[in-house]
Motif scaffolding. Sequence first.
Motif, short mmCIF file in Angstrom:
data_model
loop_
_atom_site.label_atom_id
_atom_site.label_comp_id
_atom_site.label_asym_id
_atom_site.label_seq_id
_atom_site.Cartn_x
_atom_site.Cartn_y
_atom_site.Cartn_z
N THR A 53 -7.65 -7.78 7.84
CA THR A 53 -8.20 -7.18 6.62
C THR A 53 -7.76 -5.73 6.48
OG1 THR A 53 -10.14 -8.63 6.78
CG2 THR A 53 -10.32 -6.71 5.33
N LYS A 54 -7.75 -5.01 7.60
CA LYS A 54 -7.35 -3.61 7.59
C LYS A 54 -5.91 -3.46 7.14
CE LYS A 54 -6.10 -1.49 11.36
NZ LYS A 54 -6.09 -0.81 12.70
N ASP A 55 -5.02 -4.37 7.59
CA ASP A 55 -3.61 -4.29 7.21
C ASP A 55 -3.43 -4.50 5.71
OD1 ASP A 55 -2.83 -3.97 9.89
OD2 ASP A 55 -2.88 -6.13 10.23
N VAL A 56 -4.16 -5.48 5.17
CA VAL A 56 -4.07 -5.77 3.73
C VAL A 56 -4.55 -4.58 2.91
CG1 VAL A 56 -4.89 -7.26 1.87
CG2 VAL A 56 -4.34 -8.26 4.11
N LEU A 57 -5.66 -3.98 3.33
CA LEU A 57 -6.20 -2.83 2.61
C LEU A 57 -5.24 -1.64 2.66
CD1 LEU A 57 -9.98 -2.96 3.69
CD2 LEU A 57 -9.00 -3.55 1.45
N VAL A 58 -4.65 -1.40 3.84
CA VAL A 58 -3.71 -0.29 4.00
C VAL A 58 -2.49 -0.48 3.10
CG1 VAL A 58 -2.07 0.79 5.59
CG2 VAL A 58 -4.41 0.35 6.34
N VAL A 59 -1.95 -1.69 3.07
CA VAL A 59 -0.77 -1.97 2.25
C VAL A 59 -1.11 -1.85 0.76
CG1 VAL A 59 0.87 -3.75 1.54
CG2 VAL A 59 0.39 -3.41 3.97
N THR B 112 -0.41 1.32 -4.06
CA THR B 112 -1.02 1.96 -5.22
C THR B 112 -0.69 3.44 -5.27
OG1 THR B 112 -2.87 0.38 -5.16
CG2 THR B 112 -3.19 2.41 -6.42
N VAL B 113 -0.86 4.11 -4.14
CA VAL B 113 -0.56 5.54 -4.05
C VAL B 113 0.92 5.79 -4.31
CG1 VAL B 113 -0.47 7.54 -2.52
CG2 VAL B 113 -2.48 6.05 -2.50
N SER B 114 1.79 4.93 -3.77
CA SER B 114 3.23 5.08 -3.95
C SER B 114 3.62 5.00 -5.42
CB SER B 114 3.98 4.01 -3.15
OG SER B 114 3.79 4.16 -1.77
N VAL B 115 3.02 4.06 -6.14
CA VAL B 115 3.32 3.90 -7.57
C VAL B 115 2.86 5.13 -8.35
CG1 VAL B 115 2.74 2.60 -9.65
CG2 VAL B 115 3.28 1.38 -7.54
N ILE B 116 1.67 5.63 -8.01
CA ILE B 116 1.15 6.84 -8.67
C ILE B 116 2.06 8.03 -8.41
CG2 ILE B 116 -0.75 8.51 -8.71
CD1 ILE B 116 -2.65 6.17 -8.09
N MET C 223 6.74 3.24 0.00
CA MET C 223 6.75 1.88 -0.54
C MET C 223 7.57 0.96 0.37
SD MET C 223 7.65 0.65 -4.43
CE MET C 223 6.22 1.52 -5.07
N PHE C 224 8.70 1.47 0.86
CA PHE C 224 9.52 0.72 1.82
C PHE C 224 8.71 0.46 3.09
CE2 PHE C 224 12.67 0.27 5.20
CZ PHE C 224 13.57 -0.62 4.64
N LEU C 225 7.94 1.49 3.52
CA LEU C 225 7.10 1.33 4.70
C LEU C 225 6.07 0.24 4.49
CD1 LEU C 225 5.88 2.25 7.44
CD2 LEU C 225 4.57 3.94 6.16
N MET C 226 5.44 0.22 3.32
CA MET C 226 4.39 -0.77 3.05
C MET C 226 4.93 -2.21 3.08
SD MET C 226 1.54 0.81 2.82
CE MET C 226 2.22 1.87 4.10
N PHE C 227 6.21 -2.37 2.72
CA PHE C 227 6.81 -3.70 2.75
C PHE C 227 7.34 -4.06 4.14
CE2 PHE C 227 7.32 -3.04 -1.93
CZ PHE C 227 6.60 -4.16 -2.33
N HIS C 228 7.29 -3.10 5.07
CA HIS C 228 7.80 -3.34 6.42
C HIS C 228 6.83 -2.84 7.47
CE1 HIS C 228 11.40 -3.35 3.84
NE2 HIS C 228 11.91 -4.19 4.71
N THR C 229 5.55 -3.08 7.24
CA THR C 229 4.53 -2.63 8.19
C THR C 229 3.63 -3.80 8.55
OG1 THR C 229 2.92 -0.87 8.62
CG2 THR C 229 2.81 -1.94 6.47
#
Length: 258
Positions: A26-32, A37-41, A82-88
Amino acid sequence: VHCFYNETVGFFYNNSRKELTTYWRTKDVLVVALGLTVSVIVLLTNLLVITAIIINRRFHYPIYYLLGNLAAADLFAGIAYMFLMFHTGPRTAELSLKTWFIRQSLLDTSLTASVVNLLAIAVERHQTVFTMQLHSKMSNQRVMILIFCIWVTALLLGLIPSYGWHCLCALEKCSSMAPLYSRSYLTFWAISNLVIFLIMVVVYTHIFIYVKRKMTRMSKHTSFHPRYKETMISLVKTVTIILMTFCCPVSGLCMNSE
């Protein structure tokens, strides 16, 4: 010297005793979700800043070019995160060593570019305040050279680990924060940013003291200007915002070790 170029990312995480999950918590999903969201902003807001500086001729001055470059660095940071979020998370274990280094290099380069750019802005503000000018007399050519140097510095510091300053050939030197990085590199990175931070504090403190003394002398010879207090408060706010902006990219280092 025996090197471990053919090992997996998991091998180095186990060596550093850093947890590496193989399933989505659950923590991983929330972090991603939060990270994306922050990356898009970050991407959208900095695109707006860059666009405004490009199309508005009133912003065609050195300080705004540096602010635009800071926005570009933050835009790059948004892409890196954003790249990190897709590879974490669980995906980290599936990364090749090359992809892991690319992920970290993107982050380190963007963070360094932001920090060095903040220092350049501080120095530019110092110059304009002490010469009593609204805008710096620095030519556009010099600003472009300065911006070029900022990115060269950021690229060098960001790519150093990928080209040798790692621990693939010395497992005992691996960091527990970033298991493929050498502890000495992370120490160097942290000290470098601390030095930049201290220089920025000195520069803005000097500006603050100078302006305060200048306004005090002026108030003795003329009636107390109602904007004196407002000017000082604005200066304090500016310094606070700049230093907070500095702390944000530096704190990002803690996120890039997952």
